[in-house]
Design a protein around this motif. Structure first.
Motif, mmCIF file in Angstrom:
data_model
loop_
_atom_site.group_PDB
_atom_site.id
_atom_site.type_symbol
_atom_site.label_atom_id
_atom_site.label_comp_id
_atom_site.label_asym_id
_atom_site.label_seq_id
_atom_site.Cartn_x
_atom_site.Cartn_y
_atom_site.Cartn_z
ATOM 1 N N ARG A 144 2.112 9.479 4.128
ATOM 2 C CA ARG A 144 2.708 10.343 3.096
ATOM 3 C C ARG A 144 1.839 10.563 1.861
ATOM 4 O O ARG A 144 2.098 11.478 1.094
ATOM 5 C CB ARG A 144 4.052 9.750 2.648
ATOM 6 C CG ARG A 144 5.104 9.877 3.742
ATOM 7 C CD ARG A 144 6.414 9.248 3.340
ATOM 8 N NE ARG A 144 7.403 9.468 4.386
ATOM 9 C CZ ARG A 144 8.509 10.192 4.245
ATOM 10 N NH1 ARG A 144 8.784 10.757 3.120
ATOM 11 N NH2 ARG A 144 9.351 10.332 5.248
ATOM 12 N N ARG A 145 0.810 9.699 1.679
ATOM 13 C CA ARG A 145 0.169 9.773 0.355
ATOM 14 C C ARG A 145 -0.718 11.006 0.160
ATOM 15 O O ARG A 145 -1.074 11.321 -0.975
ATOM 16 C CB ARG A 145 -0.585 8.474 0.052
ATOM 17 C CG ARG A 145 -1.864 8.275 0.784
ATOM 18 C CD ARG A 145 -2.695 7.140 0.199
ATOM 19 N NE ARG A 145 -3.782 6.859 1.104
ATOM 20 C CZ ARG A 145 -3.872 5.795 1.860
ATOM 21 N NH1 ARG A 145 -2.963 4.848 1.789
ATOM 22 N NH2 ARG A 145 -4.899 5.647 2.676
ATOM 23 N N LEU A 146 -1.077 11.719 1.232
ATOM 24 C CA LEU A 146 -1.900 12.909 1.035
ATOM 25 C C LEU A 146 -1.058 14.177 0.858
ATOM 26 O O LEU A 146 -1.597 15.273 0.715
ATOM 27 C CB LEU A 146 -2.889 13.080 2.202
ATOM 28 C CG LEU A 146 -3.829 11.886 2.437
ATOM 29 C CD1 LEU A 146 -4.834 12.193 3.531
ATOM 30 C CD2 LEU A 146 -4.581 11.496 1.162
ATOM 31 N N ALA A 167 -2.915 11.970 9.471
ATOM 32 C CA ALA A 167 -2.783 10.683 8.765
ATOM 33 C C ALA A 167 -4.040 9.858 9.026
ATOM 34 O O ALA A 167 -4.358 9.592 10.185
ATOM 35 C CB ALA A 167 -1.550 9.934 9.256
ATOM 36 N N GLN A 195 0.842 -1.206 0.000
ATOM 37 C CA GLN A 195 0.000 0.000 0.000
ATOM 38 C C GLN A 195 0.876 1.255 0.000
ATOM 39 O O GLN A 195 2.014 1.228 0.463
ATOM 40 C CB GLN A 195 -0.903 0.012 1.243
ATOM 41 C CG GLN A 195 -0.132 0.124 2.559
ATOM 42 C CD GLN A 195 -0.992 0.517 3.767
ATOM 43 O OE1 GLN A 195 -2.179 0.735 3.657
ATOM 44 N NE2 GLN A 195 -0.362 0.604 4.929
ATOM 45 N N SER A 196 0.320 2.354 -0.532
ATOM 46 C CA SER A 196 1.068 3.609 -0.393
ATOM 47 C C SER A 196 0.860 4.080 1.046
ATOM 48 O O SER A 196 -0.177 3.818 1.648
ATOM 49 C CB SER A 196 0.577 4.645 -1.399
ATOM 50 O OG SER A 196 -0.780 4.905 -1.180
ATOM 51 N N SER A 197 1.871 4.762 1.591
ATOM 52 C CA SER A 197 1.840 5.077 3.016
ATOM 53 C C SER A 197 0.747 6.098 3.347
ATOM 54 O O SER A 197 0.725 7.195 2.775
ATOM 55 C CB SER A 197 3.188 5.645 3.449
ATOM 56 O OG SER A 197 3.049 6.241 4.714
ATOM 57 N N PRO A 198 -0.152 5.746 4.279
ATOM 58 C CA PRO A 198 -1.189 6.713 4.656
ATOM 59 C C PRO A 198 -0.599 7.957 5.324
ATOM 60 O O PRO A 198 -1.254 8.977 5.453
ATOM 61 C CB PRO A 198 -2.079 5.941 5.634
ATOM 62 C CG PRO A 198 -1.365 4.698 5.984
ATOM 63 C CD PRO A 198 -0.269 4.480 4.992
ATOM 64 N N ASN A 239 0.644 15.191 10.024
ATOM 65 C CA ASN A 239 0.547 13.813 9.509
ATOM 66 C C ASN A 239 1.775 12.975 9.815
ATOM 67 O O ASN A 239 1.688 11.759 9.933
ATOM 68 C CB ASN A 239 0.336 13.846 7.987
ATOM 69 C CG ASN A 239 1.445 14.609 7.271
ATOM 70 O OD1 ASN A 239 1.787 15.727 7.651
ATOM 71 N ND2 ASN A 239 2.009 14.010 6.246
ATOM 72 N N ASN A 294 3.805 1.141 8.560
ATOM 73 C CA ASN A 294 4.818 0.573 7.670
ATOM 74 C C ASN A 294 5.134 -0.887 7.970
ATOM 75 O O ASN A 294 5.782 -1.555 7.155
ATOM 76 C CB ASN A 294 6.085 1.428 7.669
ATOM 77 C CG ASN A 294 5.853 2.723 6.907
ATOM 78 O OD1 ASN A 294 5.008 2.774 6.013
ATOM 79 N ND2 ASN A 294 6.554 3.767 7.276
ATOM 80 N N GLU A 326 -10.325 9.868 5.872
ATOM 81 C CA GLU A 326 -9.480 10.258 4.731
ATOM 82 C C GLU A 326 -10.187 11.322 3.880
ATOM 83 O O GLU A 326 -9.577 12.323 3.483
ATOM 84 C CB GLU A 326 -9.118 9.039 3.879
ATOM 85 C CG GLU A 326 -8.207 9.418 2.732
ATOM 86 C CD GLU A 326 -7.337 8.266 2.234
ATOM 87 O OE1 GLU A 326 -7.148 7.284 2.973
ATOM 88 O OE2 GLU A 326 -6.845 8.371 1.105
ATOM 89 N N TYR A 345 -1.883 16.697 -1.869
ATOM 90 C CA TYR A 345 -3.023 17.582 -1.575
ATOM 91 C C TYR A 345 -2.554 18.782 -0.747
ATOM 92 O O TYR A 345 -3.005 19.907 -0.940
ATOM 93 C CB TYR A 345 -4.107 16.831 -0.785
ATOM 94 C CG TYR A 345 -4.795 15.745 -1.574
ATOM 95 C CD1 TYR A 345 -5.897 16.046 -2.380
ATOM 96 C CD2 TYR A 345 -4.370 14.422 -1.504
ATOM 97 C CE1 TYR A 345 -6.547 15.045 -3.094
ATOM 98 C CE2 TYR A 345 -5.003 13.420 -2.215
ATOM 99 C CZ TYR A 345 -6.086 13.732 -3.012
ATOM 100 O OH TYR A 345 -6.726 12.751 -3.722
#
Ligand code: PLP
Length: 397
Positions: free
Chosen positions: A16-18, A352, A11-14, A36, A124, A332, A21
């Motif tokens: 870092r993935r935002l 996060a 999965q992409s890291s919750p 976050n 992670n 999210e 935005y």
């Protein structure tokens, strides 16, 4: 051409993935409070930079695979201050706590094996595990119980014949839980009974508030052949970019396996290890000051959250995170909405989303993690923004 199923399952890291935005929100002129990520703003002890400036060699050579002997010595002395006695061969320097965790999973698990962890957990762990076809099972803990562990039977029932290790962070990320010595003893007993390893991620060891008693897993003599200790300078000395961690165990077979993995990646950065030697000589008074500061920050965030209608959280006792349940349809979506559509006096904030910190599907959808890593005055402002955002959010429950 295809990529591996394995890598597609990561999965992409919750955490870092935002970020894109937030970048957009900043580009649009908003001030974004980045709550976050656990990136502290505390100054790294200057001795780190001085040691690096003093590096005068003409060739930047590889360090040995085990790590700089002076750093291993400094780590041993650091552990001694906790009454933990490691021989030099019990410790290996790694590229952050992250590599130590990854190598521990690789050394203990085959594809299809399982690691058990109290959830919500450091997200992670899933990334490291899924990259090697290992499954993370969650032992659900709840805010109502202060995120403490369930009883012996409940833990034992979660361990199946594929479970190779119990992995956990203490103090806990994202919950801020500090496990009591008594509950750790229960955990030790279960892991001995079930004959599995214990990976104790203690990278937040010094971040403990309200005089909570703390026991390192390394202090349980009866389990020393199955305990693996993960450490790092990232949070301890606010040196996240140094990428210096370590793995320690008295299990010789395990350490020899880790050493083989370390040899194939050659070594950890030579110069940063020289800086890290000085970090591990930092006097204990440094932690007193830093903890005072984090406690202040925790109080600002926790007190503000408690006053917000419909918000549920437990006072964190360690690390610098709080796991929060919000009265929203989807945390999210709420965070993205805050970044894209909301502002209060030109400000917004990022957290996060917690769903990715759970292994059990369906949990954490309305929860998020706040890292209280900014100065108290900034956090106060961020909490005012959050309160207004919660009132204005169209998906409020
Ligand atoms: C619980 C926990 N373990 C390990 C790590 C990884 O730290 P490092 O920067 O040493 O790789 C983190 C980083 O946030 C963490 O929170």
């Amino acid at each position: 051409m295809n990529l591996s199923n394995r890598v597609n399952s990561v999965q992409s890291s919750p955490i870092r993935r935002l970020v894109p935005y937030a970048d957009k929100a900043r580009a649009a002129g908003k001030k974004v409070y980045p709550l976050n990520i656990g990136q502290p703003d505390i100054h790294t002890p200057p001795a780190f930079f001085e040691a690096i400036k003093g590096f005068q060699k003409e060739v930047l050579a590889y360090e040995g695979s085990q790590g700089n002997p002076e750093l291993i010595d400094a780590l041993r002395k650091y552990y001694e201050t906790y009454g933990i006695h490691y021989a030099p061969e019990d410790i290996i320097v790694t590229n952050g706590g992250s590599e130590a965790l990854m190598f521990a999973f690789m050394a203990l698990c085959d594809p299809g094996d399982v690691v058990l962890t109290p959830e919500p957990f450091y997200t992670n762990y899933t990334g490291f595990a899924s990259a090697i076809n290992v499954k993370v099972n969650g032992l659900t803990t709840k805010a109502e119980d202060g995120f403490h562990l369930p009883g012996k039977e409940e833990i034992a029932a979660k361990i199946c014949d594929k479970t190779r290790a119990f992995v956990f962070s203490n103090p806990g990320n994202p919950t801020g839980v500090v496990y009591t010595p008594e509950e750790l003893k229960v955990l030790v007993d279960v892991c001995i009974e079930k004959d599995i390893f214990i990976i104790a991620d203690e990278v937040y060891r010094e971040f403990i508030y309200d005089n909570m008693p703390y026991a390192s897993m390394a202090s349980f003599k009866e389990a020393e052949d199955r305990v693996v200790i993960i450490d790092s300078v990232s949070k301890r000395y606010s040196a996240c970019g140094a990428r210096i961690g370590s793995i320690a165990s008295k299990n010789k077979e395990f350490m020899s396996a880790i050493m083989r993995l370390c040899q194939s990646r050659l070594c950890v950065a030579t110069v940063e290890q020289i800086g890290a030697v000085e970090l591990y000589k930092t006097p204990v008074s440094y932690f007193n000051e830093v903890n005072e500061e984090y406690k202040k920050r925790r109080d600002v965030v926790y007190n503000a959250l408690q006053k917000m209608d419909g918000v549920v959280c437990k006072e964190p006792k360690g690390a610098f995170y709080v796991a929060v349940k919000f009265p929203v349809d989807d945390a999210e979506k709420f965070i993205i909405w805050m970044l894209e559509e909301f502002e209060y006096e030109g400000q917004t904030l990022m957290m996060a989303p917690l769903e990715g910190f759970y292994a059990t599907p369906g949990l954490g959808k309305d929860e998020a993690r706040i890292a209280y890593i900014l100065k108290s005055e900034e956090l106060e402002k961020a909490m005012v923004v959050l309160e207004h955002a919660l009132k204005a959010y169209p998906g409020r429950k």
